[in-house]
Design an enzyme around this catalytic site. Structure first.
Site, PDB file in Angstrom:
ATOM      1  N   LEU A 293       8.063   4.937 -17.391  1.00 44.81           N
ATOM      2  CA  LEU A 293       8.910   6.148 -17.664  1.00 44.81           C
ATOM      3  C   LEU A 293       7.893   6.680 -18.916  1.00 44.81           C
ATOM      4  O   LEU A 293       7.252   5.949 -19.716  1.00 44.81           O
ATOM      5  CB  LEU A 293      10.181   5.992 -18.216  1.00 44.81           C
ATOM      6  CG  LEU A 293      11.115   5.292 -17.183  1.00 44.81           C
ATOM      7  CD1 LEU A 293      12.565   4.825 -17.813  1.00 44.81           C
ATOM      8  CD2 LEU A 293      11.438   6.454 -16.144  1.00 44.81           C
ATOM      9  N   ASP A 294       7.914   8.024 -19.197  1.00 40.06           N
ATOM     10  CA  ASP A 294       7.379   8.743 -20.444  1.00 40.06           C
ATOM     11  C   ASP A 294       7.991   7.889 -21.478  1.00 40.06           C
ATOM     12  O   ASP A 294       9.036   7.592 -21.488  1.00 40.06           O
ATOM     13  CB  ASP A 294       7.492  10.040 -20.295  1.00 40.06           C
ATOM     14  CG  ASP A 294       6.462  10.511 -19.036  1.00 40.06           C
ATOM     15  OD1 ASP A 294       5.535   9.818 -18.387  1.00 40.06           O
ATOM     16  OD2 ASP A 294       6.870  11.822 -18.663  1.00 40.06           O
ATOM     17  N   ARG A 295       6.839   8.136 -22.603  1.00 36.86           N
ATOM     18  CA  ARG A 295       7.528   7.618 -24.011  1.00 36.86           C
ATOM     19  C   ARG A 295       9.201   8.301 -24.164  1.00 36.86           C
ATOM     20  O   ARG A 295       9.970   7.390 -24.811  1.00 36.86           O
ATOM     21  CB  ARG A 295       6.500   8.125 -25.105  1.00 36.86           C
ATOM     22  CG  ARG A 295       6.961   7.385 -26.455  1.00 36.86           C
ATOM     23  CD  ARG A 295       6.036   8.394 -27.397  1.00 36.86           C
ATOM     24  NE  ARG A 295       4.857   7.526 -27.682  1.00 36.86           N
ATOM     25  CZ  ARG A 295       4.719   6.615 -28.456  1.00 36.86           C
ATOM     26  NH1 ARG A 295       5.673   6.241 -29.446  1.00 36.86           N
ATOM     27  NH2 ARG A 295       3.620   6.145 -28.767  1.00 36.86           N
TER      28      ARG A 295
ATOM     29  N   ARG B  13       8.782  17.055 -14.905  1.00 40.47           N
ATOM     30  CA  ARG B  13       8.340  17.864 -15.986  1.00 40.47           C
ATOM     31  C   ARG B  13       7.482  19.035 -15.576  1.00 40.47           C
ATOM     32  O   ARG B  13       7.731  20.216 -15.881  1.00 40.47           O
ATOM     33  CB  ARG B  13       7.758  17.201 -17.088  1.00 40.47           C
ATOM     34  CG  ARG B  13       8.481  16.233 -17.761  1.00 40.47           C
ATOM     35  CD  ARG B  13       7.672  15.173 -18.527  1.00 40.47           C
ATOM     36  NE  ARG B  13       6.984  15.942 -19.750  1.00 40.47           N
ATOM     37  CZ  ARG B  13       6.405  15.430 -20.766  1.00 40.47           C
ATOM     38  NH1 ARG B  13       5.707  14.168 -20.482  1.00 40.47           N
ATOM     39  NH2 ARG B  13       5.877  15.839 -21.737  1.00 40.47           N
TER      40      ARG B  13
END
Length: 245
Positions: free
Chosen positions: A53-55, A153
């Site tokens: 997962l993204d930060r 996104r």
């Protein structure tokens, strides 16, 4: 790192990843603790990373405890048989309340680390459904059937509704109560308004996969406090009750 374990058996462990943490150690910041290293310290054993997962994305994150489980889970992700569901607070009202986005995604030609919709890119499929709407925001459920970098996104931004506080694909502006409350007044104790949310408003809330016994496992993580606070305030200004996923 205080990790919330959502599911665990002899082969698999699933945690609720906090926003602002990386799944694996950063290349140029080795001192920063990552989720996988924190989990290895907690369990006292090696674990295998299955997906990422993204930060700034919070939520359900799955790891394997052995090589056999890693192979099995990795195959499920590669074959797109895992159910991956996200909650995202986006800018604006979404006119079509549910749909499928099939826009291919590729790396940005000049900006490193950014992705774009490009007909020559890799196939990317995202389903979305509006859960709640307000005058200037919408809460969406996303289900991704492919795992491209920044897929939600990119797709969300491309349809004109970037994720709230997304600096790469949107304005990056934090969610402020003054932005939705007509007669907002700053507290006498505060010099500046504190944002209700100042990170990417994206949360992996459900993951569906098969364990090593062939059983279907569904793991969920509730909306985190910062996104929930935004939803509560949006409903409060509209005198609405929060809907459930």
């Amino acid at each position: 790192m205080n990790l919330d374990i959502l599911y665990q058996d002899d082969d698999i462990i699933v945690v609720n990843k906090p926003a602002g943490t990386t799944v694996i150690p950063e290349r140029f910041n080795t001192e920063a603790i990552s989720v996988n290293k924190a989990l290895e310290e907690k369990l006292g054993q090696k674990i295998w990373v299955v997906h990422r997962l993204d930060r700034d994305t919070s939520g359900v994150l799955c790891f394997a405890k052995n090589e056999e489980a890693h192979k099995s889970l990795s195959k499920q992700f590669q074959e797109h048989s895992v159910g991956k569901f996200y909650a995202g607070l986006v800018q604006g009202r979404v006119s079509t309340e549910q749909g499928r986005i099939e826009s291919p995604i590729a790396e940005h030609p000049t900006i490193k680390g950014k992705m774009v919709v490009n007909r020559k890119g890799k196939a990317s499929i995202t389903d979305y459904r509006v859960v709640e709407q307000w005058p200037m925001h919408s809460l969406l459920q996303f289900q991704i059937h492919t795992g491209r970098t920044h897929q939600i996104r990119v797709h969300s931004s491309n349809m004109g509704h970037p994720i709230v506080a997304d600096a790469l694909y949107g304005s990056g502006e934090p969610f402020l109560l003054s932005g939705i409350k007509k007669k907002y007044k700053l507290s006498t104790k505060d010099e500046d308004e504190k944002p209700l949310l100042n990170r990417l408003a994206l949360h992996a809330y459900r993951l569906v996969f098969m364990n090593m016994k062939g059983e279907e496992i569904t793991v969920e993580a509730p909306l985190p406090k910062d996104i929930s606070a935004c939803v509560q305030q949006l409903n409060k200004q509209m005198n609405k009750q929060h809907k459930q996923f």
